[in-house]
Write a protein that holds these residues in place. Structure first.
Motif, PDB file in Angstrom:
ATOM      1  N   GLY A   1       0.809  -1.217   0.000  1.00  0.00           N
ATOM      2  CA  GLY A   1       0.000   0.000   0.000  1.00  0.00           C
ATOM      3  C   GLY A   1       0.840   1.263   0.000  1.00  0.00           C
ATOM      4  N   VAL A   2       2.044   1.169   0.526  1.00  0.00           N
ATOM      5  CA  VAL A   2       2.930   2.326   0.531  1.00  0.00           C
ATOM      6  C   VAL A   2       3.273   2.737  -0.904  1.00  0.00           C
ATOM      7  CG1 VAL A   2       5.114   1.056   0.709  1.00  0.00           C
ATOM      8  CG2 VAL A   2       4.920   3.324   1.706  1.00  0.00           C
ATOM      9  N   ALA A   3       3.210   1.803  -1.849  1.00  0.00           N
ATOM     10  CA  ALA A   3       3.474   2.127  -3.254  1.00  0.00           C
ATOM     11  C   ALA A   3       2.404   3.066  -3.790  1.00  0.00           C
ATOM     12  CB  ALA A   3       3.543   0.853  -4.098  1.00  0.00           C
ATOM     13  N   VAL A   4       1.161   2.866  -3.382  1.00  0.00           N
ATOM     14  CA  VAL A   4       0.085   3.766  -3.802  1.00  0.00           C
ATOM     15  C   VAL A   4       0.335   5.154  -3.240  1.00  0.00           C
ATOM     16  CG1 VAL A   4      -2.394   4.244  -3.656  1.00  0.00           C
ATOM     17  CG2 VAL A   4      -1.610   1.904  -4.021  1.00  0.00           C
ATOM     18  N   LEU A   5       0.699   5.214  -1.982  1.00  0.00           N
ATOM     19  CA  LEU A   5       0.991   6.514  -1.371  1.00  0.00           C
ATOM     20  C   LEU A   5       2.169   7.186  -2.062  1.00  0.00           C
ATOM     21  CD1 LEU A   5       0.517   5.682   2.413  1.00  0.00           C
ATOM     22  CD2 LEU A   5      -1.064   6.878   0.889  1.00  0.00           C
ATOM     23  N   ALA A   6       3.183   6.408  -2.415  1.00  0.00           N
ATOM     24  CA  ALA A   6       4.336   6.972  -3.129  1.00  0.00           C
ATOM     25  C   ALA A   6       3.913   7.527  -4.481  1.00  0.00           C
ATOM     26  CB  ALA A   6       5.419   5.912  -3.298  1.00  0.00           C
ATOM     27  N   ALA A   7       3.024   6.827  -5.177  1.00  0.00           N
ATOM     28  CA  ALA A   7       2.540   7.295  -6.479  1.00  0.00           C
ATOM     29  C   ALA A   7       1.793   8.614  -6.339  1.00  0.00           C
ATOM     30  CB  ALA A   7       1.627   6.248  -7.120  1.00  0.00           C
ATOM     31  N   VAL A   8       0.962   8.717  -5.329  1.00  0.00           N
ATOM     32  CA  VAL A   8       0.161   9.938  -5.138  1.00  0.00           C
ATOM     33  C   VAL A   8       1.045  11.100  -4.689  1.00  0.00           C
ATOM     34  CG1 VAL A   8      -1.732  10.955  -3.820  1.00  0.00           C
ATOM     35  CG2 VAL A   8      -1.952   8.658  -4.744  1.00  0.00           C
ATOM     36  N   VAL A   9       1.986  10.838  -3.794  1.00  0.00           N
ATOM     37  CA  VAL A   9       2.910  11.895  -3.364  1.00  0.00           C
ATOM     38  C   VAL A   9       3.727  12.381  -4.555  1.00  0.00           C
ATOM     39  CG1 VAL A   9       4.979  12.344  -1.980  1.00  0.00           C
ATOM     40  CG2 VAL A   9       3.017  11.202  -0.948  1.00  0.00           C
ATOM     41  N   LEU A  10       4.222  11.467  -5.363  1.00  0.00           N
ATOM     42  CA  LEU A  10       4.967  11.829  -6.562  1.00  0.00           C
ATOM     43  C   LEU A  10       4.103  12.641  -7.520  1.00  0.00           C
ATOM     44  CD1 LEU A  10       7.671  11.533  -8.030  1.00  0.00           C
ATOM     45  CD2 LEU A  10       6.832   9.382  -8.973  1.00  0.00           C
ATOM     46  N   ALA A  11       2.843  12.244  -7.656  1.00  0.00           N
ATOM     47  CA  ALA A  11       1.917  12.985  -8.531  1.00  0.00           C
ATOM     48  C   ALA A  11       1.737  14.418  -8.037  1.00  0.00           C
ATOM     49  CB  ALA A  11       0.573  12.263  -8.610  1.00  0.00           C
ATOM     50  N   TYR A  12       1.556  14.574  -6.736  1.00  0.00           N
ATOM     51  CA  TYR A  12       1.407  15.924  -6.195  1.00  0.00           C
ATOM     52  C   TYR A  12       2.689  16.737  -6.358  1.00  0.00           C
ATOM     53  CZ  TYR A  12      -3.234  15.661  -4.077  1.00  0.00           C
ATOM     54  OH  TYR A  12      -4.594  15.602  -3.885  1.00  0.00           O
TER      55      TYR A  12
END
Length: 123
Positions: free
Chosen positions: A39-50
């Motif tokens: 699940g941390v990968a999803v958070l990393a994707a969203v943080v990177l997107a922001y």
């Protein structure tokens, strides 16, 4: 010739915008398809997107970054509502529908990205 003249713009270090969007989709997909194990990968994707959202304004990639961010927040909302609805025994069905919807959006966005297009609004 000065020291900086021998470096061409093509020799930039790091990932270009196209590669970053692939990375975001890949991280999101790994997080979802691992049933939350990563699940941390999803958070990393969203943080990177922001973090990269401002850099991609006015490019074809801006739509993808927004797509990823909206998928995350809407998916999170539906998953939280599904957890609450599981108390009345329908949350498992709505949770499954929410996960299928998230996978669909990631696949649709990623395929559009591979085709050099932005994801179309809608589902």
């Amino acid at each position: 010739m000065t020291q900086g003249d021998d470096i061409s713009p093509d020799m930039d270090k790091g990932l270009n915008q196209r590669q970053l969007v692939h990375l975001m989709y890949g991280l999101f997909a790994i997080g979802i398809l691992s049933a939350g194990l990563f699940g941390v990968a999803v958070l990393a994707a969203v943080v990177l997107a922001y973090l990269k959202r401002g850099d991609m304004v006015g490019t074809v990639y801006a739509g993808h970054v927004d797509w990823i961010i909206r998928t995350f927040w809407w998916g999170l909302l539906w998953l939280v509502l599904s957890v609450l609805a599981s108390m009345i025994f329908v949350g498992f069905i709505t949770g499954l529908v929410a996960v299928i919807w998230i996978v669909y959006r990631i696949a649709k966005g990623w395929l559009a990205h591979c085709a050099g297009e932005t994801p179309l609004p809608g589902l």
